[in-house]
Design a protein around this motif. Structure first.
Motif, mmCIF file in Angstrom:
data_model
loop_
_atom_site.group_PDB
_atom_site.id
_atom_site.type_symbol
_atom_site.label_atom_id
_atom_site.label_comp_id
_atom_site.label_asym_id
_atom_site.label_seq_id
_atom_site.Cartn_x
_atom_site.Cartn_y
_atom_site.Cartn_z
ATOM 1 N N GLU A 92 20.452 -94.677 76.071
ATOM 2 C CA GLU A 92 21.728 -95.360 76.251
ATOM 3 C C GLU A 92 21.771 -96.095 77.595
ATOM 4 O O GLU A 92 22.301 -97.199 77.698
ATOM 5 C CB GLU A 92 22.884 -94.356 76.179
ATOM 6 C CG GLU A 92 23.216 -93.892 74.785
ATOM 7 C CD GLU A 92 23.968 -94.954 73.998
ATOM 8 O OE1 GLU A 92 25.163 -95.162 74.235
ATOM 9 O OE2 GLU A 92 23.326 -95.596 73.138
ATOM 10 N N ARG A 112 19.895 -99.190 76.923
ATOM 11 C CA ARG A 112 20.495 -100.061 75.908
ATOM 12 C C ARG A 112 21.658 -100.884 76.449
ATOM 13 O O ARG A 112 21.913 -101.995 75.985
ATOM 14 C CB ARG A 112 20.954 -99.210 74.715
ATOM 15 C CG ARG A 112 21.378 -99.999 73.492
ATOM 16 C CD ARG A 112 21.422 -99.116 72.275
ATOM 17 N NE ARG A 112 22.522 -98.168 72.318
ATOM 18 C CZ ARG A 112 23.562 -98.217 71.485
ATOM 19 N NH1 ARG A 112 23.643 -99.168 70.581
ATOM 20 N NH2 ARG A 112 24.507 -97.313 71.552
ATOM 21 N N PHE A 158 14.116 -102.812 72.014
ATOM 22 C CA PHE A 158 15.266 -101.920 72.131
ATOM 23 C C PHE A 158 16.476 -102.624 72.735
ATOM 24 O O PHE A 158 17.615 -102.385 72.338
ATOM 25 C CB PHE A 158 14.880 -100.709 72.976
ATOM 26 C CG PHE A 158 15.899 -99.603 72.938
ATOM 27 C CD1 PHE A 158 16.125 -98.882 71.769
ATOM 28 C CD2 PHE A 158 16.631 -99.272 74.068
ATOM 29 C CE1 PHE A 158 17.062 -97.875 71.726
ATOM 30 C CE2 PHE A 158 17.572 -98.269 74.031
ATOM 31 C CZ PHE A 158 17.784 -97.555 72.864
ATOM 32 N N ASN A 159 16.244 -103.483 73.718
ATOM 33 C CA ASN A 159 17.320 -104.257 74.341
ATOM 34 C C ASN A 159 16.783 -105.661 74.579
ATOM 35 O O ASN A 159 16.211 -105.951 75.630
ATOM 36 C CB ASN A 159 17.768 -103.616 75.662
ATOM 37 C CG ASN A 159 18.993 -104.298 76.258
ATOM 38 O OD1 ASN A 159 19.345 -105.410 75.885
ATOM 39 N ND2 ASN A 159 19.630 -103.631 77.206
ATOM 40 N N LYS A 216 28.258 -102.859 72.061
ATOM 41 C CA LYS A 216 27.484 -101.840 71.363
ATOM 42 C C LYS A 216 28.234 -100.513 71.416
ATOM 43 O O LYS A 216 28.805 -100.152 72.445
ATOM 44 C CB LYS A 216 26.116 -101.678 72.036
ATOM 45 C CG LYS A 216 25.305 -102.962 72.097
ATOM 46 C CD LYS A 216 24.113 -102.828 73.036
ATOM 47 C CE LYS A 216 23.374 -104.140 73.195
ATOM 48 N NZ LYS A 216 22.316 -104.085 74.202
#
Length: 308
Positions: free
Chosen positions: A147, A150, A178-179, A210
């Motif tokens: 997280e 992200r 992933f990002n 998100k």
């Protein structure tokens, strides 16, 4: 308006190194930075490093979290910085390694000073080796670790010197997948030009759309140890290497046999760092991780420590 930068990343990733490098660059530019630091536990080891940088206004949140549950304390500390210093140019906020970055941002947006702060965004420091071995983390800790990545506006793939070219390529590809909306910079010791951070975060999208998977109620704890005597450095490192992977971070002052002052000792994901101290600090060590109740450090098992 005072620019605000939030420094995020898991325990031991290199956030404090990034903070210290940034402070130095800002001072070279003639700017006056101020710092708000959050530490996991009650001892300000990382804050001590900032105090060594000279006249930098500093507020600390100990044994708490810059997030929704600690928002009142965060507001009070930020308000203190602003009221006590009328010439601040930049505020650098280093979160604890177990804070969710978006929750931390939410706590900073207070009507008390919303018209004075310009929150630029989140810089997340990633421990490159830990990312590649993230499956070794417990599920709840792994969620928080990911997280933090992200929701970043800039990623520093730190400790890149510890990876091979192939591993670095895998890391970059996986982080991008992933990002995919943020730049990824490979760093050693979290060194990056602040001018680049400014450029990237000039107009970020602050509150991510998100969904947030909160980092609340993490199964983490800390243990404070004091020393019964000075230790042999090699023997102490052997003890460190015997600890389980669930020990994520250690920091403190370790008294070494034959040396006048305790060394500043730091540990993160298998990496040990010793730095000499030129003043006598109280010898004590903080361990952060999961399942610490199963790690015995008493005199019978290990002669180094007196457990608190």
């Amino acid at each position: 308006m005072i620019d605000v930068y939030l420094l995020s990343g898991f325990l031991g990733s290199g956030k404090t190194s990034l903070l210290l490098h940034t402070i130095g660059q800002l001072k070279e530019q003639g700017k006056k930075p101020a710092v708000l630091m959050n530490e996991f536990g009650t001892l300000p080891f990382d804050s001590d490093a900032v105090k060594g940088e000279g006249e930098v206004p500093l507020k600390e949140l100990l044994d708490g979290c810059i997030c929704c549950t600690g928002s009142e304390k965060t507001e009070a500390q930020l308000q203190g910085l602003l009221e006590e210093n009328d010439d601040i140019d930049v505020i650098l906020i280093e979160t604890t390694g177990v804070a969710h970055p978006v929750e931390a941002l939410d706590a900073i947006y207070s009507p008390l000073f919303a018209d004075r702060l310009d929150v630029k965004g989140i810089v997340t420091v990633v421990d490159s080796r830990r990312w590649l071995d993230r499956d070794k983390l417990s599920p709840q800790i792994r969620v928080l670790f990911m997280e933090q990545i992200r929701h970043a506006h800039l990623l520093l793939a730190n400790k890149s010197d510890l990876l091979s070219e192939g591993e670095m390529a895998t890391l970059t590809m996986e982080l991008t997948n992933f990002n995919d909306s943020v730049p990824i910079i490979q760093t050693i010791d979290a060194k990056v030009a602040f001018s680049f951070i400014e450029k990237v975060l000039n107009a970020p999208k602050i509150i991510s759309d998100k969904p947030i998977q909160s980092g609340k109620n993490l199964p983490l704890s800390s243990k404070l140890l004091t020393f019964s005597d000075s230790v042999d450095r090699e023997e102490f490192e052997r003890w460190v290497k015997s600890l389980p992977d669930s020990v994520y971070r250690m920091k403190g002052y370790v008294p070494i046999k034959g040396v006048k002052n305790p060394f500043l000792f730091q540990y993160a994901y298998g990496m040990v760092n010793w730095l000499p101290e030129y003043v006598k600090m109280e010898p004590r060590l903080v361990i952060i991780g999961e399942g610490l109740e199963n790690i015995r450090c008493d005199k019978v098992v290990n002669p180094f420590f007196v457990e608190k």
